[in-house]
Design an enzyme around this catalytic site. Structure first.
Site, short mmCIF file in Angstrom:
data_model
loop_
_atom_site.label_atom_id
_atom_site.label_comp_id
_atom_site.label_asym_id
_atom_site.label_seq_id
_atom_site.Cartn_x
_atom_site.Cartn_y
_atom_site.Cartn_z
N ARG A 23 63.59 160.06 164.94
CA ARG A 23 63.86 159.72 163.85
C ARG A 23 63.02 158.34 163.48
O ARG A 23 62.67 158.26 162.35
CB ARG A 23 65.35 159.35 163.43
N GLN A 46 69.55 131.09 154.90
CA GLN A 46 68.73 131.40 153.92
C GLN A 46 67.54 132.34 154.67
O GLN A 46 67.21 132.10 155.83
CB GLN A 46 68.03 130.45 153.39
N ASN A 48 63.43 134.20 153.98
CA ASN A 48 62.39 134.12 152.81
C ASN A 48 61.37 135.43 153.62
O ASN A 48 61.33 135.45 154.71
CB ASN A 48 61.78 132.84 152.88
N ARG A 59 49.06 128.87 155.79
CA ARG A 59 49.97 128.60 155.04
C ARG A 59 50.54 127.22 156.25
O ARG A 59 50.99 127.80 157.43
CB ARG A 59 51.29 129.22 154.76
N HIS A 62 54.38 122.98 157.65
CA HIS A 62 55.66 122.45 156.92
C HIS A 62 56.76 122.60 157.78
O HIS A 62 57.13 122.85 158.67
CB HIS A 62 55.98 123.77 155.69
N LYS A 72 64.12 127.81 162.62
CA LYS A 72 63.79 128.93 161.98
C LYS A 72 63.55 130.19 162.97
O LYS A 72 63.15 129.72 164.26
CB LYS A 72 62.22 128.90 161.38
N HIS A 119 55.63 123.97 160.73
CA HIS A 119 55.46 125.28 160.97
C HIS A 119 54.38 125.79 160.24
O HIS A 119 54.37 125.43 158.81
CB HIS A 119 56.49 126.24 160.80
N TYR A 132 61.23 135.06 157.65
CA TYR A 132 61.63 133.73 157.88
C TYR A 132 63.43 133.75 157.83
O TYR A 132 63.93 134.30 156.76
CB TYR A 132 61.43 132.65 157.10
#
Length: 175
Positions: A23, A46, A48, A59, A62, A72, A119, A132
């Site tokens: 499958r 949370q 993201n 990016r 942060h 994270k 990060h 994330y």
């Protein structure tokens, strides 16, 4: 899941155990019990998704300041990226050390990043999607960053003459 310690204190490369049959495949990406068995208290608050259309999108770097630092877990759902983080914990033996891990949709790996680590990532393919899972809610007033190319840290990104970045990430202050 296999938890492999990385050089940054408290960071782990997590190898997901994939099961395949006619499958397709199945892999568990998160299990609180397995995290706790490995000494990691990670409660997801949370999630993201970052969609990146072009190769060499950068990016970062942060993080979220006290009293709301983020833990994270980062994985790549499509494409490939160089995932990078820097230890900003002044009391840590790995303070200002950085680590980079290549993640891809094909490798069934994730990175667990402890709180107070900046990060970021550089995409290595077009249409790269990063997922994330965060241990803290986003608090814009505590959101911050460090310069992606700060010479005091010396991150070795993949060479590229045309990085795609926003102005905020380009212009964070040097340490």
């Amino acid at each position: 899941m296999k938890f492999l310690p990385l050089n940054i204190q408290g960071a782990y490369l997590i190898e997901l155990e994939e099961y395949r049959d006619e499958r397709g495949s199945f892999a568990r990406q998160f299990c609180m019990n397995e995290f706790l068995q490995n000494g990691i208290d990670f409660q997801i608050k949370q999630c993201n998704i970052s969609k990146n259309y072009k190769k060499n999108t950068l990016r970062g770097m942060h993080y979220q300041k006290m009293p709301y630092p983020e833990k994270k877990m980062v994985s790549c759902l499509r494409g490939r990226c160089l995932d990078v983080f820097v230890d900003l914990r002044k009391d840590s033996p790995t303070y200002l050390s950085w680590e980079a891990v290549e993640l891809s949709e094909k490798d069934n790996k994730a990175v667990y990043i402890p709180e107070l680590c900046a990060h970021g990532f550089q995409t290595l393919e077009d249409d790269t999607v990063i997922f994330y899972q965060l241990g803290e809610f986003f608090k814009p007033e505590y959101y911050s960053g460090i310069r992606w190319n700060d010479p005091k840290i010396g991150i070795k990104w993949y060479k590229c003459d045309n990085l795609i970045m926003n102005e905020r990430d380009k212009n964070y202050e040097l340490l």
